[in-house]
Design a protein around this motif. Structure first.
Motif, PDB file in Angstrom:
ATOM      1  N   LEU A 145     -71.745  14.590 -79.783  1.00 47.83           N
ATOM      2  CA  LEU A 145     -73.053  15.075 -80.212  1.00 47.83           C
ATOM      3  C   LEU A 145     -73.764  15.699 -79.018  1.00 47.83           C
ATOM      4  O   LEU A 145     -74.009  15.036 -78.006  1.00 47.83           O
ATOM      5  CB  LEU A 145     -73.904  13.936 -80.774  1.00 47.83           C
ATOM      6  N   VAL A 154     -80.641  11.253 -86.238  1.00 48.63           N
ATOM      7  CA  VAL A 154     -81.315  10.639 -85.097  1.00 48.63           C
ATOM      8  C   VAL A 154     -82.717  10.278 -85.561  1.00 48.63           C
ATOM      9  O   VAL A 154     -83.441  11.122 -86.104  1.00 48.63           O
ATOM     10  CB  VAL A 154     -81.390  11.616 -83.906  1.00 48.63           C
ATOM     11  N   ALA A 165     -77.456  14.404 -77.367  1.00 43.97           N
ATOM     12  CA  ALA A 165     -77.980  13.265 -78.127  1.00 43.97           C
ATOM     13  C   ALA A 165     -78.356  12.084 -77.250  1.00 43.97           C
ATOM     14  O   ALA A 165     -79.142  11.223 -77.668  1.00 43.97           O
ATOM     15  CB  ALA A 165     -76.961  12.831 -79.178  1.00 43.97           C
ATOM     16  N   GLY A 168     -78.213  15.571 -85.753  1.00 48.40           N
ATOM     17  CA  GLY A 168     -77.654  15.895 -84.450  1.00 48.40           C
ATOM     18  C   GLY A 168     -76.792  17.145 -84.515  1.00 48.40           C
ATOM     19  O   GLY A 168     -76.452  17.645 -85.595  1.00 48.40           O
TER      20      GLY A 168
END
Length: 265
Positions: free
Chosen positions: A151, A253, A154, A238
């Motif tokens: 990701l 998220v 992230a 994400g």
């Protein structure tokens, strides 16, 4: 400013712990007859891997279990409940994750419930706040398969940063205040804003204006002059840079943050 006990109890009665509620809903689903089958990662490769980054700065219970956690979970499909084989390992950026093998469960009184096969990592929000924004790389591995999820950007501590003059612990009625989602490179979904008065029975939802990651709120002129709990929360999807070893990767998220404020004239 410390949070009065009466305000803590009021908020608990209304909402409970948001982080734990989100995780519980993730882990249970129906399965076939309460049966469990040990499955290799290769056998699970046709399923969706769901990720959830939870970042909850809760004034009441700042160190609540699961408040700062990254989880990956296999989807549940018709048939026996899956259970990880004993040789499965999982890491997040090279650090070991906690494995929950999964399988048939009677949690909640449901004899046919499945507990998802999943792995989670409890991160240190203080460390993530000090460290630069980076990718999250999750790798699950056994003798049959390697699963990778990357990701982009992230790994970051989210926050709602107060903008403008003054401080977020003292807000005036009739005035508009701005908070900025950080990191600024992200644009969250609609931001929800809730204001609860000390001793109040129910929270009030405030109308918010949003431009990108900036959210503006106005303290209504009818707001009592008292201590309040101001809660902001939002989520976003994400950016998946890599998803291999499974059919697809999907998730969110989530960040919420509380501010103890005194509303003044």
């Amino acid at each position: 400013m410390s949070l009065p006990v009466s305000l803590l109890l009021s908020r608990w009665n209304v909402g409970g712990i948001r982080a734990l509620g989100a995780l519980v809903s993730l882990s249970l689903a129906g399965c076939s007859g309460g049966e469990t089958k040990v499955m290799s990662l290769a056998e699970l490769s046709g399923r969706t891997l769901t990720y959830a980054l939870t970042d909850v700065d809760d004034e009441e219970t700042p160190d609540a279990q699961g408040a700062h956690r990254f989880t990956v979970s296999y989807s549940v499909v018709d048939g026996p409940c899956s259970r990880f084989a004993d040789d499965v390992t999982a890491t997040l950026n090279g650090q070991p994750m906690t494995l929950v093998p999964g399988g048939a469960s009677d949690v909640g009184g449901r004899a046919d419930a499945c507990e998802n096969s999943r792995a989670y990592f409890n991160y240190d929000p203080g460390a993530w706040s000090r460290e630069p924004v980076g990718d999250i790389t999750v790798q699950l591995q056994d003798a049959t398969q390697t699963v990778r999820l990357v990701l982009q950007g992230a790994k970051a501590k989210r926050r709602f940063a107060f903008q403008g003059e003054g401080t977020p612990d003292k807000l005036r009625v009739g005035q508009t205040y701005t908070f900025l989602w950080e990191p600024a490179s992200e644009v969250p979904g609609p931001v929800s804003v809730v204001l609860m008065r000390e001793g109040g029975r129910a929270p009030g939802t405030l109308t918010a204006t949003q431009e990108g990651g900036k959210v503006g709120i106005t303290i209504p002129t009818t707001t009592p002059q008292a201590n309040h709990l101001l809660s902001l929360e939002a989520s976003l999807a994400g950016i998946v840079r890599e998803c291999s070893g499974v059919a697809s990767c999907d998730g969110t998220v989530f960040h919420s943050e509380d501010f103890v404020i005194a509303v003044v004239p």
